[in-house]
Motif scaffolding. Structure first.
Motif, short mmCIF file in Angstrom:
data_model
loop_
_atom_site.label_atom_id
_atom_site.label_comp_id
_atom_site.label_asym_id
_atom_site.label_seq_id
_atom_site.Cartn_x
_atom_site.Cartn_y
_atom_site.Cartn_z
N ILE A 1 0.88 -1.17 0.00
CA ILE A 1 0.00 0.00 0.00
C ILE A 1 0.92 1.22 0.00
N TYR A 2 0.48 2.32 -0.65
CA TYR A 2 1.32 3.53 -0.65
C TYR A 2 1.73 3.84 0.78
N SER B 1 2.81 6.23 2.58
CA SER B 1 2.48 7.40 3.40
C SER B 1 1.01 7.39 3.83
N GLU C 1 -6.94 5.64 5.42
CA GLU C 1 -6.93 6.27 4.09
C GLU C 1 -6.93 5.23 2.98
N ALA C 2 -6.14 4.16 3.19
CA ALA C 2 -6.08 3.10 2.17
C ALA C 2 -7.46 2.47 1.97
N GLU D 1 -10.32 3.92 2.70
CA GLU D 1 -11.18 4.96 2.11
C GLU D 1 -11.05 4.91 0.58
N LEU D 2 -9.80 4.78 0.13
CA LEU D 2 -9.55 4.71 -1.32
C LEU D 2 -10.25 3.48 -1.92
N VAL D 3 -10.07 2.34 -1.26
CA VAL D 3 -10.69 1.10 -1.75
C VAL D 3 -12.22 1.25 -1.81
N ALA E 1 -14.02 4.02 -1.89
CA ALA E 1 -14.44 5.01 -2.89
C ALA E 1 -14.37 4.43 -4.29
N LEU F 1 -10.22 10.00 -8.31
CA LEU F 1 -10.11 9.48 -6.94
C LEU F 1 -8.69 8.98 -6.66
N TYR G 1 -5.41 10.43 -3.95
CA TYR G 1 -4.62 9.67 -2.96
C TYR G 1 -3.16 9.59 -3.36
N ASP H 1 0.06 11.03 -1.40
CA ASP H 1 1.27 10.24 -1.17
C ASP H 1 2.52 11.03 -1.60
N LEU I 1 -8.98 -4.57 -7.56
CA LEU I 1 -10.25 -3.87 -7.35
C LEU I 1 -10.98 -3.71 -8.69
#
Lengths: 315, 297
Positions: free
Chosen positions: A88-89, A91, A96-97, A99-101, A103, B29, B33, B37, B117
């Protein structure tokens, strides 16, 4: 009934090497299927084709009847995946990770928040919710990856060796998580080479070797396959047992085909006839008053079948 | 060992399935992110440090040489300092934010997190491109602000020529094209180091050397090299060439009222714009096709 997961003539070659050879597999309903095989058998290759990470040389994979190769986005909508050990990125925090998934999956913000709390609790990462993933150990990252695959509460969960990189406690926790998942109406398709893990959580097992499916059956049927074949059982005694006792009291019991002394207090016996024969032998040994303290199959039924099938393939 | 009560959906409940967003929404989106980063990364600090050093050197030279003979007009000041510096800033930003953008997805395995995903690969590519563009834009704006501050000191706060805004727009077009090329090279490799090295060598001096060789030795206008087009960032100020009398020909006032006509081996503004647009379009399409076909083996 549309199979939850289907591989139709799925084949993948890398040059002259056939990594997966004409895999035909239909998995229907809610259950946990263990996808077994030694390293290099083609498990990850198959799972990667089922998630469109690599492309088949021929054949197709379907999730809920939707072709992964032709409609990846629609096919993966109802599917949670964990292939290899994704990064996972660094930072981003687990929150947040996820949240991204969420979204990207089109979940509403309030659903994402609620599910994030639940899945992070599930993988025991709640106290790390807002820490940067880059500082996590491999095992912690894998927990977040598992949480990400469960976020949308998917109907189909594809897990590629989910306990990789985890310590024994972590592995046990992953087994708990998978067992918890089984209580929902979903298919869990999990590759592994840890037989005890599969025995512990799976209902069915598919065995792959050299890119070929050797069998796909329920664990109960795997047990039945052993009936008639000799099973190795380890014996432990409270006190040293003499050779005479071993030959008269152990080797002479009906069903015992061979006895091997390991040390003065341990021996291994081969018992033919499956679980009923094993029960009869155990009763006789207890009755012989040799101080038997342990009677344990050297290998599980699955392990026996696994080794038999793999060695057939090798020969 | 503690046992966890299953808190996932009970038997019979439906999974949580929203409507999966479209390609562009997912790209935006992802870019948000990815940009976050970048903002938190060392590479962003490095990029800002590079711009700060360039800005500091520029400010020092201007101060030490009392304007360095560039304060006669706003056009001369910005035409020289903006065009000269921003090209370097854009190249560094491209290398730092774009060099490993796609290759890193394979090498660092971040791609495995995203590609499992329900997203199109093109969403990932476009999202990463948007994030790299935004991060690079921050660096360009930082350089712009340093220059404006110097300009305000030497020329006055209101001395902002129209050409500066035109040049800014051209610089953004150049950034689009350069990032497109950088992403294309990044898609060709699964190793971040190779991708960054190739991009750095090509854009820092490879293309310039090639351009000089082609125009100097073979006498062919190197219109097909992106760096050939970057001269129009300064070209819009028309500071060195008073009048363009035709493609690649300009006149400047000579001694005693004479006019000197010179051949200039730079792209004209329409040529430069066309080259940049073509580079952006072609590299974006080819890069996307490569990424669509790349496997996570």
């Amino acid at each position: 009934m549309t199979p939850s997961l289907e591989a139709r003539h799925l084949t993948r070659r890398f040059g002259s090497f056939v990594a997966l050879n004409n895999l035909d597999l239909k998995v229907e309903g809610a259950k946990c299927v263990g996808f077994l095989g030694p390293n290099g058998a083609g498990k990850t290759t198959a799972l990667k084709m089922m998630t469109d990470l690599i492309f088949p040389t021929s054949g197709e994979a379907f999730i809920n009847g939707i072709s992964v190769q032709h409609e990846r986005k629609r096919a993966l909508t109802a599917c949670g995946t964990l292939i290899e050990t994704p990064e996972i990125y660094g930072s981003l925090s687990p929150r947040e990770a996820l949240e991204l998934v969420g979204a990207l999956r089109g979940m509403r913000p309030e659903e994402i928040r609620a599910r994030t709390r639940i899945v992070l609790e599930e993988v025991k990462m709640s106290e790390w919710t807002d820490q940067k993933v880059g500082r996590f150990s491999k095992g912690m990252k894998q927990r977040v990856n598992i949480a990400a695959s469960l976020l949308s509460d998917p109907e189909v969960v594809l897990l590629d060796e989910p306990s990789t990189g985890l310590d024994p406690r972590g592995m046990a926790e992953v087994r708990d998580i998978v067992r918890g998942l089984k209580k929902g109406r979903r298919l869990i398709f999990m590759s592994s080479h840890i037989l005890s893990e599969v025995v512990d959580v799976c209902d069915e097992v598919a065995l792959l070797n050299h890119g070929k499916l050797l069998f796909y059956d329920s664990l109960a049927n795997v047990e039945k396959r052993l009936t008639g074949d000799a099973t190795s059982v380890d014996l432990a005694f409270l006190r040293p047992v003499s050779d005479t006792d071993l030959s008269t009291q152990v080797a002479s019991v009906p069903g015992v085909s061979a006895v091997t002394r390991v040390d003065p207090q341990h021996a291994t016996v081969m018992i033919a006839g499956g679980p009923p024969a094993q029960a009869a032998v155990l009763e006789r040994l207890v009755g012989a008053r040799l101080g038997l303290v342990s009677f344990e199959p050297s290998r599980s039924a699955l392990e026996e079948v696994y080794l038999q099938e793999i060695s057939k393939g090798e020969s | 060992m503690t046992t966890v009560e299953p808190s996932l959906s009970p038997e019979g409940s439906a999974p949580i399935l929203g409507e999966v967003p479209g390609l562009f929404t997912q790209a935006v989106l992802l870019s948000r992110y990815q940009f976050r980063d970048y903002l938190r990364s060392r590479r962003f600090v490095l990029m800002m440090a590079i711009v700060a050093v360039i800005g500091a050197l520029l400010s020092f030279v201007l101060y030490d040489f009392n304007g360095a003979g560039l304060t006669s007009s706003a056009g001369a000041f910005y035409g020289t300092l903006w065009a000269g510096g921003v090209t370097v800033v854009i190249i560094f930003a491209g290398i730092i934010f774009g060099g490993d953008a796609i290759a890193g997805e394979f090498q660092n395995k971040t791609g495995y997190f995203l590609m499992g995903l329900p997203v199109q690969r093109s969403s990932v590519y476009v999202g990463k491109y948007l994030a790299a563009f935004t991060a690079s834009l921050v660096a360009v704006v930082f350089y712009f602000l340093i220059l404006i501050a110097n300009g305000a000191h030497y020329l006055g706060a209101g001395a902002l020529p129209y050409a500066l805004w035109e040049s800014f727009a051209v610089a953004l077009l150049y950034l689009l094209a350069l990032l497109g090329s950088v992403f294309l090279f990044s898609s060709m490799f699964k190793n971040s180091l190779y991708a960054v090295l190739v991009v750095a060598v090509l854009f820092l001096f490879g293309f310039t050397v090639l351009q000089d060789l082609i125009s100097g030795l073979v006498h062919v206008t190197p219109w097909f090299i992106l760096t050939y087009a970057d001269s129009i960032i300064g070209g819009v100020f028309n500071a060195t060439c008073m009048t363009m009398v035709g493609p690649h020909t300009c006149t400047t006032p000579g001694p005693r009222g004479t006019v000197i006509t010179t051949m200039v081996d730079n792209a004209t503004i329409p040529e430069g714009v066309a080259i940049m647009i073509a580079y952006f379009a072609i590299t974006a399409i080819v890069g996307l096709i490569l990424f669509e076909r790349e496997e996570f083996t």
